[in-house]
Scaffold this motif. Sequence first.
Motif, mmCIF file in Angstrom:
data_model
loop_
_atom_site.group_PDB
_atom_site.id
_atom_site.type_symbol
_atom_site.label_atom_id
_atom_site.label_comp_id
_atom_site.label_asym_id
_atom_site.label_seq_id
_atom_site.Cartn_x
_atom_site.Cartn_y
_atom_site.Cartn_z
ATOM 1 N N THR A 1 6.564 14.618 14.675
ATOM 2 C CA THR A 1 6.738 15.882 15.406
ATOM 3 C C THR A 1 7.861 15.757 16.423
ATOM 4 O O THR A 1 8.378 14.668 16.672
ATOM 5 N N THR A 2 8.177 16.877 17.047
ATOM 6 C CA THR A 2 9.211 16.900 18.080
ATOM 7 C C THR A 2 8.619 16.761 19.473
ATOM 8 O O THR A 2 9.357 16.622 20.435
ATOM 9 N N THR A 3 7.311 16.815 19.600
ATOM 10 C CA THR A 3 6.660 16.736 20.914
ATOM 11 C C THR A 3 5.650 15.589 20.946
ATOM 12 O O THR A 3 5.184 15.115 19.918
ATOM 13 N N GLY B 1 0.822 -1.201 0.000
ATOM 14 C CA GLY B 1 0.000 0.000 0.000
ATOM 15 C C GLY B 1 0.853 1.247 0.000
ATOM 16 O O GLY B 1 2.050 1.198 -0.296
ATOM 17 N N GLN B 2 0.223 2.365 0.386
ATOM 18 C CA GLN B 2 0.907 3.653 0.344
ATOM 19 C C GLN B 2 0.789 4.359 1.688
ATOM 20 O O GLN B 2 -0.188 4.195 2.404
ATOM 21 N N ILE B 3 1.794 5.184 1.966
ATOM 22 C CA ILE B 3 1.782 6.013 3.166
ATOM 23 C C ILE B 3 2.429 7.353 2.835
ATOM 24 O O ILE B 3 3.399 7.410 2.083
ATOM 25 N N ALA B 4 1.846 8.422 3.371
ATOM 26 C CA ALA B 4 2.404 9.765 3.202
ATOM 27 C C ALA B 4 2.888 10.230 4.571
ATOM 28 O O ALA B 4 2.135 10.225 5.542
ATOM 29 N N VAL B 5 4.150 10.613 4.651
ATOM 30 C CA VAL B 5 4.752 11.020 5.921
ATOM 31 C C VAL B 5 5.178 12.476 5.830
ATOM 32 O O VAL B 5 5.946 12.858 4.957
ATOM 33 N N THR B 6 4.672 13.283 6.776
ATOM 34 C CA THR B 6 5.014 14.700 6.840
ATOM 35 C C THR B 6 5.919 14.931 8.044
ATOM 36 O O THR B 6 5.673 14.406 9.123
ATOM 37 N N VAL B 7 6.964 15.711 7.853
ATOM 38 C CA VAL B 7 7.830 16.128 8.959
ATOM 39 C C VAL B 7 7.334 17.497 9.397
ATOM 40 O O VAL B 7 7.207 18.417 8.582
ATOM 41 N N SER B 8 7.040 17.614 10.680
ATOM 42 C CA SER B 8 6.508 18.852 11.233
ATOM 43 C C SER B 8 7.393 20.049 10.890
ATOM 44 O O SER B 8 8.625 19.953 10.894
ATOM 45 N N GLY B 9 6.745 21.164 10.615
ATOM 46 C CA GLY B 9 7.469 22.382 10.267
ATOM 47 C C GLY B 9 8.264 22.957 11.429
ATOM 48 O O GLY B 9 9.163 23.772 11.232
ATOM 49 N N ASN B 10 7.949 22.525 12.685
ATOM 50 C CA ASN B 10 8.679 23.056 13.840
ATOM 51 C C ASN B 10 9.923 22.236 14.184
ATOM 52 O O ASN B 10 10.589 22.501 15.172
ATOM 53 N N ALA B 11 10.256 21.254 13.367
ATOM 54 C CA ALA B 11 11.475 20.467 13.570
ATOM 55 C C ALA B 11 12.687 21.305 13.180
ATOM 56 O O ALA B 11 12.568 22.303 12.467
#
Length: 114
Positions: free
Chosen positions: A110-112, A37-47
């Motif tokens: 995220t970082t938190t 299948g597929q997965i979309a991973v976003t890295v938080s902008g506050n990293a």
Amino acid sequence: MLHRPAPRALRRGATALLLGVVASVTMAGCGAHDSTGQIAVTVSGNAAQRPYEVEVFAATGKLSEHQRVFPGGTAAFAGVPLGDVTVRAADLCPEHATVADGTVATVTLTTTGC
């Protein structure tokens, strides 16, 4: 004296063999199912403002996919094994998701909240 088969018999045998191979391939294709299948991973902008090596691990613990992503960016992964996966990137909080057939799972690192 050797007996040579008639050319007609050879053609019949070759034709039968070819039809058998084609039928086998066709029948195998009918029941074939892509178990990914597929997965979309976003890295938080506050990293921290640097690239992160995002890794997707299958339920077995085996690394399935990886890609470099900058904060605020999203990586799209295809070919991920169906089922539960774990997504990690350096010092970001790991996340779990379930990859299903026909949908795109989404995760934000995220970082938190670890």
